[in-house]
Each structure stands twice: as C-alpha cells, then as structure tokens.
Design a protein around this motif. Sequence first.
Motif, PDB file in Angstrom:
ATOM      1  N   VAL A  93       0.878  -1.173   0.000  1.00 25.28           N
ATOM      2  CA  VAL A  93       0.000   0.000   0.000  1.00 25.28           C
ATOM      3  C   VAL A  93       0.917   1.226   0.000  1.00 25.28           C
ATOM      4  O   VAL A  93       1.601   1.491   0.979  1.00 25.28           O
ATOM      5  CB  VAL A  93      -0.938   0.008   1.219  1.00 25.28           C
ATOM      6  CG1 VAL A  93      -1.747   1.302   1.259  1.00 25.28           C
ATOM      7  CG2 VAL A  93      -1.874  -1.190   1.176  1.00 25.28           C
ATOM      8  N   LEU A  94       0.949   1.945  -1.097  1.00 23.48           N
ATOM      9  CA  LEU A  94       1.875   3.068  -1.248  1.00 23.48           C
ATOM     10  C   LEU A  94       1.320   4.348  -0.634  1.00 23.48           C
ATOM     11  O   LEU A  94       2.066   5.156  -0.084  1.00 23.48           O
ATOM     12  CB  LEU A  94       2.174   3.299  -2.729  1.00 23.48           C
ATOM     13  CG  LEU A  94       2.818   2.112  -3.454  1.00 23.48           C
ATOM     14  CD1 LEU A  94       2.879   2.380  -4.955  1.00 23.48           C
ATOM     15  CD2 LEU A  94       4.200   1.831  -2.912  1.00 23.48           C
ATOM     16  N   VAL A  95       0.035   4.550  -0.787  1.00 26.67           N
ATOM     17  CA  VAL A  95      -0.633   5.691  -0.154  1.00 26.67           C
ATOM     18  C   VAL A  95      -1.835   5.146   0.614  1.00 26.67           C
ATOM     19  O   VAL A  95      -2.877   4.856   0.025  1.00 26.67           O
ATOM     20  CB  VAL A  95      -1.106   6.736  -1.188  1.00 26.67           C
ATOM     21  CG1 VAL A  95      -1.784   7.906  -0.476  1.00 26.67           C
ATOM     22  CG2 VAL A  95       0.044   7.228  -2.043  1.00 26.67           C
ATOM     23  N   PRO A  96      -1.686   4.938   1.934  1.00 25.64           N
ATOM     24  CA  PRO A  96      -2.866   4.551   2.709  1.00 25.64           C
ATOM     25  C   PRO A  96      -3.965   5.599   2.519  1.00 25.64           C
ATOM     26  O   PRO A  96      -3.675   6.795   2.384  1.00 25.64           O
ATOM     27  CB  PRO A  96      -2.347   4.555   4.157  1.00 25.64           C
ATOM     28  CG  PRO A  96      -0.870   4.365   4.044  1.00 25.64           C
ATOM     29  CD  PRO A  96      -0.480   5.065   2.766  1.00 25.64           C
ATOM     30  N   ALA A  97      -5.214   5.126   2.475  1.00 26.52           N
ATOM     31  CA  ALA A  97      -6.320   6.038   2.190  1.00 26.52           C
ATOM     32  C   ALA A  97      -6.208   7.302   3.036  1.00 26.52           C
ATOM     33  O   ALA A  97      -6.136   7.243   4.265  1.00 26.52           O
ATOM     34  CB  ALA A  97      -7.643   5.338   2.462  1.00 26.52           C
ATOM     35  N   MET A  98      -6.178   8.431   2.351  1.00 21.12           N
ATOM     36  CA  MET A  98      -5.922   9.704   3.002  1.00 21.12           C
ATOM     37  C   MET A  98      -6.966  10.726   2.574  1.00 21.12           C
ATOM     38  O   MET A  98      -7.226  10.882   1.383  1.00 21.12           O
ATOM     39  CB  MET A  98      -4.531  10.195   2.595  1.00 21.12           C
ATOM     40  CG  MET A  98      -4.118  11.475   3.262  1.00 21.12           C
ATOM     41  SD  MET A  98      -3.263  12.609   2.141  1.00 21.12           S
ATOM     42  CE  MET A  98      -4.528  13.082   0.994  1.00 21.12           C
TER      43      MET A  98
END
Lengths: 331, 196
Positions: free
Chosen positions: A43-48
């Motif tokens: 997961v490169l960008v956790p949900a933000m």
Amino acid sequence: MPESSYSRGRAPREGILASNTVSGSEWVSAARLQNHIAGRGRVLVPAMRPDHGTLLAKNAYTYAFRIVPSYQALVRRWRVAVDCSTQVDVSINGATAVTDPRPGDESPARGIVIDEVLGSQTSSESAATVQITGDSAPTVESIECVELPRAFIAADSNEFGVELSPFRGSQPIRADAFENIYAGAMNEDAGRRVLFQWAVPYMIGASTSTSFAASTTSGTFSDVFDVAKPCLARKKFNDGNDFTRCAARVFAWVSGGGVGEVRIASASGNSSTIAIGDTTPKWSAEIDNVRVLHEDLAEADGIPSGGFDDVDVQFRATSGTIYIASALLVE
Amino acid sequence: MSLPYLTRLDTADHVANDAVDTLAKRVIASNLDHLANSHGQVLVNWSAADGSGIEGEAVEWGGVDLWRSQPFALRVRSDGAHFSLRVRLRGRRVTHDAMFIVNVSKPGVVSPLGIPFSSSSTTGAWLSPGVGFSNIIEGTLDSTASMTSNIATPITLGGATVAFTEVTGQISVRLSIPNGETAELTGLHVTEFVGA
C-alpha cells in the motif's frame, strides 16, 4: 515462472532437527511461502482524506506524494474519490486526465480508478503528483494508491521468486536452488509499511500556492497536523527496543529568504532535524532514525503496552516562512 | 511456531556447494513465517480537526454511510482467513450522540455490522470500541469467502494479464443516528494484523 498464490502456506520449524535430514517437501513449503510474500504488493498511499474542505470550481489542484515501491510491482492502482455534482478530472503524474462526468455530491464519494502501468521495475523512491479539477466545487474524500498483487514472480535476484522443481524428493538439491530462499528470508523490504502520507495542494493551475500548506514564521517548533497520525511499525529484529527505526520526508519550501527546520515527534522522542532552504516546493532529504513504536504480536490486537504511537511533523522558521504541503513516514 | 522476529542470516555464508544445515533451515522457516505474519499494511490513515472532518446527517432509518475506501487486496493467514483489521476511529457528536460503525466487506456492499464507536461529546477524540468489542475486525473463513474474487494482473512487465484470485475488502464507516441529527467523523486508522 513460480506462482504466487494469494493464500499463504506455512514453513514449519517443527520436526526440523539436527538428527534428521530436511526433506524436499519442507523446502517446497518454504519456497511457496517466499513466492507468496514476494507477490503481495504494497500500500503506497494509505487512504488519506485531505483536511482542507471543499475546493473551488474549475481550478486544477495538484498534490505531491512520495512513492516507496517494491521491485516486484508492475501496476500501481490509484483511486481518487471526489464529491462533485458535475464533471471531475483526475491526472496522475501529468498524464492525460481521466474523467468522471458526474461522480455525485453525496458521501461516500464514488472513486475514480486509474491504473498506472509501469514501464520499468524499481525499488527506488520517486515523486508522484495527483491533479484534481472539478467543474463545480469538489470535496476530495480520499486518495489511495496500491500495488496490484502478482500472480507469478520471476526466479531472479531482483524479484526473489523460487522455482519449486529443484526440490524433488530423493534427489540432490543444488546450492543455487537455495539462493532466493536465503535472500527472501532476510528481505526486510518485503511487507515494508508506509505508515502515513499526508498532502494538501501545493499548486493551483500552473502556479505554486501557499493557500493550503502548513506554514510558520515562528522560531519555536510547532505541530504540522491538527491531529497526530496513529502509527505502529512492524517488529523486525529482537533487539530489545520497543520501536522500529523509520524514515520520513516532507514536501517543503521557504520564502522571504528564510530557512526552516523540520523534525518528527513520536512517543520515543524527537528525530534529528533537517534544514529546508529551497524556495520552490521540493521533497526534502530523508529524516532517518525516526523511532516508531512497533506491534506486539503476543497481544490479541497487536497494540503494545505503550499504545499507538501518535506521530506528528514539527517545523519552525529560523528566518522567513516555511511551508509544508506533504509528508511521508515509512519503515 | 516461528519466532516473533527476524533472525539475521549472513547470506555471504551461503556460497556454492556449501551444505545447508538444519539450523539454517529452521532460521529460514522462522523468518519467512515472521515476514508473512507481519507484512500487514496500513490501509487507512487520516485525521482532521473538529469541523474539518465528514459531517453526516441521517436522512433515513438506520443512519447514513459516511466514508468508503477502495477495495484493498487483503493478506491471508495460513488458516485461510484474511488478516484481521485493527481499527482506530476519531469522531464527535454535533447535534446528537452518535455511533460510528466500521466494517470491511465485499466491494459495493455495506453491512450494518462491524465495530461500533460511540461519542457523546462535541469535542473530537479517538474513541473506544463499544462494550464487548475490541479494536479488531476478525478475519473469518466466511468473510474471506464472501470477499474472494478474480482480479486481472499482468504476468510480466508490459505483458498479458491473467485472472488471479484475491481477497478484496472495502473499508466503510456508517453513522447510526436518528433522522435529522448530525455527527462528525474526524479520523480513521486501519491496519492489517495477523492476530494473536
């Protein structure tokens, strides 16, 4: 090419005794597990969810992200969820925008999914941008990026796939058959966690904007986030520490001939400080040795006795003004 | 049982034609097991000040859906169930006491079941799960089966794609509150966790 199953097997230690030989089937179990681990994707960008509220219509807002990839990845899947009653355009890394003609203006927002098919494989960090434009005032509900899992893993020294065929019963096993199992068993990069990414727009249209970035002119360190980000790292080695050493970067710049400083605050104290002197937005040098509490695998929920580590970015200006528009914390 | 940490192996010791002893095999097996147990990812991590979160007003019985993630490919344990999810939620009441419910489910399906977090304060805070609940959404064989599907993934760089079985779960937050009342979600943190 070895197969990487979504379901994992086990590599049992029990029964492996000095008085017995290790059978081919036990090596096959280890090889399957290594192929499983290597194929999972990160997961490169956790949900933000950006905390800036509703944006203006017909403006292109650009966010900066930092990609810490696994070598095995071939496709990065982005999803950008936007509340908007009319058309929304989303562009990744300046590519042709993908359009949703009417995502709707009610939560939860419908996501725009964009697959970024990679032209080459690398484990090197890189910068990425997401640009969002709404025909009417958009609210960004979530930005996420994951690596798609792999079905097959190459049996080479980069992907660490392991062929099963050399491990036949009653047959000799060549030394080179073990190489990727050895390498995989020491590969800390497998399962590396991106603990958080935070971003607000640093550019509106083609111009740098300070409208959303955190900023300060104070010479005293203060928090960038209104609410610190909860983090727990993996426990890697049995080194007697209750933390894992992580790394951070910020996307920052200064104005007014200023110089700024940035550090990371966690339960284990403050990291070392880096200086920010660029007058245009840029990813900073790495802030290393950020100590973040790690999981306790003996606990039912993995939460250690110290609880979650609430991590914040802190900044100050020794002169002028410092701006921060993005931040990343990774193991 | 594997050790709950990595043991260092000097890969330089492994040179062509060296024998692989049983001790090395035990270390390799333990390390791989630990890597597979601990490689859960952070799926969601955001937080905001009061007033900058997601304010929801219920317009129908049972509440309102507040926020939803993309479908994540969940890790799977050796018993066949997907990794559990460790949840931390931040929120507050605005006009009425609120209950936020966090769930993981098949993409597109929102279940009213999940971990409840309640708030009766107008000041946002990280909330404790309801009585009888922990911070963990357990992975079960049933929930895993319901989320198992095929996805397309390339075999090699720029190569053809192949259908591939994965367990894909979507994180959602639902607000349970009487009609016409509002509350605000101001933070969510979800991480995969293998479970004790």
